[in-house]
Design a protein around this motif. Structure first.
Motif, mmCIF file in Angstrom:
data_model
loop_
_atom_site.group_PDB
_atom_site.id
_atom_site.type_symbol
_atom_site.label_atom_id
_atom_site.label_comp_id
_atom_site.label_asym_id
_atom_site.label_seq_id
_atom_site.Cartn_x
_atom_site.Cartn_y
_atom_site.Cartn_z
ATOM 1 N N UNK A 1 81.580 43.469 -14.837
ATOM 2 C CA UNK A 1 80.366 43.809 -14.353
ATOM 3 C C UNK A 1 80.373 44.191 -12.812
ATOM 4 N N UNK A 2 81.146 43.362 -11.917
ATOM 5 C CA UNK A 2 81.243 43.741 -10.670
ATOM 6 C C UNK A 2 81.971 45.073 -10.321
ATOM 7 N N UNK A 3 83.117 45.085 -10.992
ATOM 8 C CA UNK A 3 83.934 46.415 -10.788
ATOM 9 C C UNK A 3 82.964 47.709 -11.202
ATOM 10 N N UNK A 4 82.116 47.385 -12.347
ATOM 11 C CA UNK A 4 81.272 48.523 -12.707
ATOM 12 C C UNK A 4 80.295 49.012 -11.606
ATOM 13 N N UNK A 5 79.478 47.841 -11.200
ATOM 14 C CA UNK A 5 78.546 48.207 -10.020
ATOM 15 C C UNK A 5 79.097 48.945 -8.885
ATOM 16 N N UNK A 6 80.360 48.446 -8.447
ATOM 17 C CA UNK A 6 80.797 49.273 -7.220
ATOM 18 C C UNK A 6 81.343 50.600 -7.677
ATOM 19 N N UNK A 7 81.911 50.820 -8.757
ATOM 20 C CA UNK A 7 82.304 52.055 -9.190
ATOM 21 C C UNK A 7 81.081 52.954 -9.252
ATOM 22 N N UNK A 8 79.955 52.588 -9.461
ATOM 23 C CA UNK A 8 78.685 53.127 -9.645
ATOM 24 C C UNK A 8 77.968 53.354 -8.272
ATOM 25 N N UNK A 9 78.803 52.984 -7.401
ATOM 26 C CA UNK A 9 78.303 52.968 -5.756
ATOM 27 C C UNK A 9 77.129 52.109 -5.477
ATOM 28 N N UNK A 10 76.976 51.025 -6.485
ATOM 29 C CA UNK A 10 75.911 49.987 -6.015
ATOM 30 C C UNK A 10 76.403 48.924 -5.136
ATOM 31 N N UNK A 11 75.764 48.718 -3.869
ATOM 32 C CA UNK A 11 76.254 47.789 -3.014
ATOM 33 C C UNK A 11 75.351 46.467 -3.049
ATOM 34 N N UNK A 12 74.721 46.306 -3.987
ATOM 35 C CA UNK A 12 73.824 44.901 -3.751
ATOM 36 C C UNK A 12 74.969 43.734 -3.833
ATOM 37 N N UNK A 13 74.419 42.810 -2.927
ATOM 38 C CA UNK A 13 75.558 41.523 -2.865
ATOM 39 C C UNK A 13 75.866 40.841 -3.982
ATOM 40 N N UNK A 14 77.231 40.481 -4.091
ATOM 41 C CA UNK A 14 77.282 39.589 -5.428
ATOM 42 C C UNK A 14 77.804 38.109 -5.181
#
Length: 219
Positions: free
Chosen positions: A62-75
């Motif tokens: 999930x985290x990798x997919x968020x970062x690959x999509x350019x999403x910078x929300x804190x996790x």
């Protein structure tokens, strides 16, 4: 601030949501990784609390997919695992912080607040607007030398305005970040809290910009 909790241990997820709501956050809960990813990509969250061991799609993916999509929300990752390898893997996929179960709820809240401050570009927990000072760590508000007692929701609404002092913040933005996804009540609830804040801070503290929203004035 609006948080998403992605945790398949339902009792833990509900407990976290209740506790964070009492702290003044809006908290949504989902129980599998794919739904969590969908919510973040198509919603507006200030922070994600993400378990690693999830059905269908684990937290690493999930985290990798968020970062690959350019999403910078804190996790903030949660896991029952421990050890340097697991922590390194979580951070390598783009997580901002890591907490091993069982954890202290007080520590979790402190980590959440620290990540939110970091995202806001300031290491300081104090937000100022003229004579108004909000200590977001201690949850205290001062106007000049006087402390102003606020409820958790009043504090959360004022925080949204104070973080963008001098700018117009729409009713929809306040609803989105202060009330959770499941809120289906009257959106005019925002006006109720703005009215209460005006009584406590002074009628000139918050200006209504017709058709646009509210603006916190320097006091």
């Amino acid at each position: 601030m609006r948080l998403l909790i992605v945790e398949d241990e339902r009792r833990l997820a509900v407990s976290l949501a209740r506790g964070l709501t009492a702290e003044g956050f809006a908290a949504d809960v989902v129980h599998d990784g794919a739904e969590g990813l969908h919510r973040v990509l198509h919603g507006s969250y200030d922070l994600v609390i993400l378990d690693i061991m999830l059905p269908g799609m684990n937290g690493y993916r999930v985290c990798a997919a968020l970062r690959a999509a350019g999403h910078d929300v804190p996790v903030l990752m949660l896991t029952a695992k421990d050890g340097e390898y697991d922590e390194a893997e979580g951070l390598d996929t783009g997580a901002d912080d890591y907490l091993t179960k069982p954890f202290s709820y007080v520590v979790l809240v402190a980590r959440v607040r620290a990540l939110l401050r970091r995202r806001g570009g300031s290491g300081s927990p104090v937000v100022t607007a003229g004579a108004l000072r909000m200590d977001t760590a201690a949850r205290r508000v001062h106007l000049g030398d006087d402390e102003i007692p606020l409820t958790a929701k009043e504090f959360a609404v004022l925080e949204q305005l104070a973080l963008r002092a001098g700018q117009v913040v729409s009713k929809a933005e306040i609803l989105e970040h202060v009330w959770d996804f499941a809120y289906a009540g009257d959106p005019n609830i925002v006006e109720v809290y703005v009215s209460t804040l005006r009584r406590k801070l002074g009628p000139a503290a918050i200006r209504t910009v017709r058709g646009a929203g509210y603006r916190l004035e320097a006091l």
